[in-house]
Design a protein around this motif. Structure first.
Motif, mmCIF file in Angstrom:
data_model
loop_
_atom_site.group_PDB
_atom_site.id
_atom_site.type_symbol
_atom_site.label_atom_id
_atom_site.label_comp_id
_atom_site.label_asym_id
_atom_site.label_seq_id
_atom_site.Cartn_x
_atom_site.Cartn_y
_atom_site.Cartn_z
ATOM 1 N N GLN A 178 4.863 -5.726 8.985
ATOM 2 C CA GLN A 178 5.219 -4.310 9.077
ATOM 3 C C GLN A 178 5.148 -3.640 7.710
ATOM 4 O O GLN A 178 4.667 -2.501 7.588
ATOM 5 C CB GLN A 178 6.627 -4.161 9.668
ATOM 6 C CG GLN A 178 6.732 -4.524 11.149
ATOM 7 C CD GLN A 178 5.831 -3.664 12.003
ATOM 8 O OE1 GLN A 178 5.759 -2.449 11.826
ATOM 9 N NE2 GLN A 178 5.129 -4.304 12.931
ATOM 10 N N ARG A 179 5.619 -4.334 6.676
ATOM 11 C CA ARG A 179 5.551 -3.777 5.317
ATOM 12 C C ARG A 179 4.102 -3.594 4.883
ATOM 13 O O ARG A 179 3.750 -2.606 4.227
ATOM 14 C CB ARG A 179 6.299 -4.668 4.325
ATOM 15 C CG ARG A 179 7.813 -4.605 4.442
ATOM 16 C CD ARG A 179 8.482 -5.078 3.147
ATOM 17 N NE ARG A 179 7.985 -6.356 2.696
ATOM 18 C CZ ARG A 179 8.445 -7.541 3.089
ATOM 19 N NH1 ARG A 179 9.441 -7.589 3.965
ATOM 20 N NH2 ARG A 179 7.937 -8.668 2.611
ATOM 21 N N ALA A 180 3.262 -4.554 5.235
ATOM 22 C CA ALA A 180 1.845 -4.470 4.868
ATOM 23 C C ALA A 180 1.177 -3.282 5.562
ATOM 24 O O ALA A 180 0.397 -2.551 4.949
ATOM 25 C CB ALA A 180 1.122 -5.765 5.246
ATOM 26 N N ILE A 181 1.503 -3.081 6.839
ATOM 27 C CA ILE A 181 0.933 -1.956 7.592
ATOM 28 C C ILE A 181 1.366 -0.637 6.971
ATOM 29 O O ILE A 181 0.552 0.267 6.774
ATOM 30 C CB ILE A 181 1.360 -2.037 9.077
ATOM 31 C CG1 ILE A 181 0.674 -3.225 9.765
ATOM 32 C CG2 ILE A 181 1.022 -0.735 9.806
ATOM 33 C CD1 ILE A 181 1.217 -3.519 11.151
ATOM 34 N N ARG A 182 2.684 -0.542 6.647
ATOM 35 C CA ARG A 182 3.189 0.694 6.041
ATOM 36 C C ARG A 182 2.551 0.942 4.678
ATOM 37 O O ARG A 182 2.241 2.070 4.319
ATOM 38 C CB ARG A 182 4.721 0.634 5.912
ATOM 39 C CG ARG A 182 5.454 0.803 7.239
ATOM 40 C CD ARG A 182 6.926 1.090 7.000
ATOM 41 N NE ARG A 182 7.606 -0.022 6.363
ATOM 42 C CZ ARG A 182 8.204 -1.014 7.014
ATOM 43 N NH1 ARG A 182 8.211 -1.019 8.333
ATOM 44 N NH2 ARG A 182 8.814 -1.984 6.369
ATOM 45 N N SER A 183 2.359 -0.139 3.925
ATOM 46 C CA SER A 183 1.762 -0.012 2.602
ATOM 47 C C SER A 183 0.327 0.486 2.695
ATOM 48 O O SER A 183 -0.083 1.396 1.968
ATOM 49 C CB SER A 183 1.801 -1.366 1.879
ATOM 50 O OG SER A 183 1.158 -1.288 0.640
ATOM 51 N N VAL A 184 -0.444 -0.089 3.621
ATOM 52 C CA VAL A 184 -1.842 0.328 3.801
ATOM 53 C C VAL A 184 -1.900 1.775 4.258
ATOM 54 O O VAL A 184 -2.714 2.569 3.770
ATOM 55 C CB VAL A 184 -2.552 -0.592 4.820
ATOM 56 C CG1 VAL A 184 -3.909 -0.009 5.221
ATOM 57 C CG2 VAL A 184 -2.731 -1.990 4.246
ATOM 58 N N ASP A 185 -1.027 2.147 5.199
ATOM 59 C CA ASP A 185 -1.030 3.510 5.728
ATOM 60 C C ASP A 185 -0.669 4.518 4.643
ATOM 61 O O ASP A 185 -1.255 5.597 4.564
ATOM 62 C CB ASP A 185 -0.057 3.622 6.908
ATOM 63 C CG ASP A 185 -0.416 4.780 7.827
ATOM 64 O OD1 ASP A 185 -1.617 5.067 7.965
ATOM 65 O OD2 ASP A 185 0.499 5.407 8.378
ATOM 66 N N PHE A 186 0.299 4.161 3.783
ATOM 67 C CA PHE A 186 0.678 5.093 2.730
ATOM 68 C C PHE A 186 -0.421 5.207 1.673
ATOM 69 O O PHE A 186 -0.619 6.273 1.089
ATOM 70 C CB PHE A 186 1.989 4.677 2.068
ATOM 71 C CG PHE A 186 2.516 5.698 1.105
ATOM 72 C CD1 PHE A 186 2.900 6.959 1.541
ATOM 73 C CD2 PHE A 186 2.602 5.417 -0.257
ATOM 74 C CE1 PHE A 186 3.371 7.915 0.649
ATOM 75 C CE2 PHE A 186 3.064 6.368 -1.159
ATOM 76 C CZ PHE A 186 3.457 7.627 -0.689
ATOM 77 N N GLU A 187 -1.156 4.125 1.444
ATOM 78 C CA GLU A 187 -2.295 4.206 0.530
ATOM 79 C C GLU A 187 -3.338 5.177 1.070
ATOM 80 O O GLU A 187 -3.993 5.901 0.313
ATOM 81 C CB GLU A 187 -2.915 2.820 0.314
ATOM 82 C CG GLU A 187 -2.098 1.899 -0.572
ATOM 83 C CD GLU A 187 -1.885 2.470 -1.976
ATOM 84 O OE1 GLU A 187 -2.827 3.091 -2.513
ATOM 85 O OE2 GLU A 187 -0.786 2.300 -2.518
#
Length: 338
Positions: free
Chosen positions: A20-29
Motif C-alpha cells: 500500500q505504501r509503494a502504491i501511494r508513493s508511486v501515485d504521489f510521484e
C-alpha cells in the motif's frame, strides 16, 4: 513442529502495508510529475506576447511530441489539466501525499476557493477515497451545510479549528440517500428505508457527518410497562452524545415530534452518563412543515432536528431553489414573530 499462525498473519500484514505504501508513493510521484509539467507549461506560456494563442500552440506542440511515445498522459486535455493543476496549487510542498491524481483532478474543477478548501480539509481529515470525495462533491455537501451555517463556521469545523457544539453544524438538511438504490416513484415502507440504511451503513454514516458510530437498530425501551422501538441509535464522539434517528416515509406530524422527544428524554434520563451532552433526535422525513415544527418544539430547541431526505443527487438549481426558500422562510418568520 507446527508453525505459529500469528507469524503468518503478521508477515501478511507487513507485506500488505508495504504494498500500500509503494502504491501511494508511486501515485504521489505521478502527482508531482503532473505538477512539474504544469509549472513548465505555465511559465513558458507567460513568455508569449499573446498568451492565450501561445498557450494553445504550446500544449498542442508538447502533445504532438510526447503522446505517440508516452500515451494518453500527454493528450491535449491532460496537459491543460496539468497547467490548471499548477495554477490552483502553485506550492509543491502544500500538496497532500495521501491524495491521488484523481483527488486533485476533482479538486481543480472547483472554482470557488472556500468550497475547494472545505473539500480538501474534509477529505484529508476523514481520509476520503477519490470515490467518496466525488460523491460528496456531487451531493453538494458544502452548499447543504451552508443552509444552516455561515462559510466561516463550515470551514473552521472542517479544518478542526472549531469543535462543533451544535448538531446543525454537521447535520445536513436535506440528506441525500441516493446510495440506497430506492426509486423515487416506488412505494416503500419505513422498514425498507431502515433496511437500506443498515445495508449501506458506511455510506449513511458518511452522509450523516463526522464522528458517528453505530449503536443500535430497533432499540427496545420500556416505559411504565409499554414497549417502544427506536429506529436507529448512533453515538457522536465530537458532540459527545447519543443521536437517535426516527424514519418517516410520510409528511412530518406533531405526533412524530412528540414520539421522538419522548425517546430523547428517555435516553437523557436512563442512558446518558453525567459527562455526556444531551441526546439529539433527528426526524428523517420526506416532507415537513417548518412552521409546525417551530411551534411544536420549545423555542431555541437544539436537541430535536428535522431533516428531509432525497433519494437522488440534487442538481445545482434544486439546491439554489432550496436556499431561496430558506431565505424566504427566515423573512416570513421575522414578520410573523415566530
Amino acid at each position: 513442529m507446527e508453525l505459529n499462525k500469528n507469524v503468518i498473519t503478521e508477515i501478511q500484514a507487513i507485506i500488505s502495508d508495504a504494498q500500500q505504501r509503494a502504491i501511494r508513493s508511486v501515485d504521489f510521484e505521478r502527482v508531482l510529475m503532473y505538477w512539474h509539467i504544469g509549472k513548465v507549461i505555465f511559465e513558458e506560456e507567460q513568455q508569449g506576447e499573446d498568451r492565450a494563442a501561445y498557450g494553445t500552440f504550446l500544449i498542442k506542440s508538447i502533445s504532438k511530441e510526447f503522446q505517440p511515445v508516452m500515451g494518453s498522459g500527454f493528450s491535449v486535455r491532460q496537459l491543460e489539466m496539468n497547467r490548471q493543476f499548477y495554477r490552483v496549487f502553485p506550492i509543491a510542498n502544500a500538496l497532500r501525499t495521501q491524495f491521488s491524481w484523481t483527488h486533485y483532478r476533482l479538486l481543480i474543477r472547483i472554482d470557488n476557493q472556500d468550497k475547494r478548501d472545505f473539500y480538501i480539509a474534509e477529505a484529508e481529515k476523514n481520509n476520503w477515497s477519490a470515490r467518496q470525495l466525488e460523491r460528496q462533491i456531487n451531493s453538494q455537501l458544502f452548499e447543504r451545510l451552508l443552509m444552516s451555517n455561515d462559510v466561516a463556521s463550515v470551514l473552521s469545523v472542517a479544518r478542526s479549528e472549531k469543535h462543533p457544539v451544535d448538531a446543525r453544524e454537521i447535520i445536513k438538511d436535506p440528506m441525500v440517500l441516493e446510495f440506497l438504490g430506492l426509486k423515487r416513484e416506488a412505494a416503500y415502507y419505513e422498514k425498507d428505508l431502515e433496511t437500506g440504511i443498515i445495508t449501506h451503513l458506511q455510506e449513511f454514516m458518511l452522509e450523516l457527518g463526522n464522528g458517528f458510530t453505530f449503536a443500535a437498530r430497533q432499540k427496545r425501551i420500556h416505559i411504565d410497562g409499554d414497549e417502544f422501538f427506536v429506529d436507529l441509535v448512533f453515538y457522536n464522539r465530537l458532540l459527545q452524545c447519543f443521536v437517535i434517528i426516527e424514519i418517516k416515509t410520510q409528511k412530518l406530524s406533531h405526533q412524530d415530534l412528540g414520539q421522538l422527544q419522548m425517546y430523547v428524554n428517555y435516553y437523557d434520563r436512563y442512558e446518558k452518563q453525567e459527562f455526556e451532552n444531551p441526546t439529539i433526535g433527528i426526524l428523517l422525513c420526506t416532507d415537513k412543515n417548518d412552521t409546525m415544527v417551530k411551534i411544536s418544539l420549545p423555542e431555541n430547541s437544539r436537541n430535536i432536528i428535522t431533516s428531509k431526505y432525497q433519494l437522488y443527487l440534487p442538481t445545482e438549481q434544486q439546491l439554489l431553489d432550496e436556499v431561496r426558500r430558506e431565505i424566504d422562510k427566515l423573512g416570513n418568520d421575522g414578520k410573523s414573530g415566530i
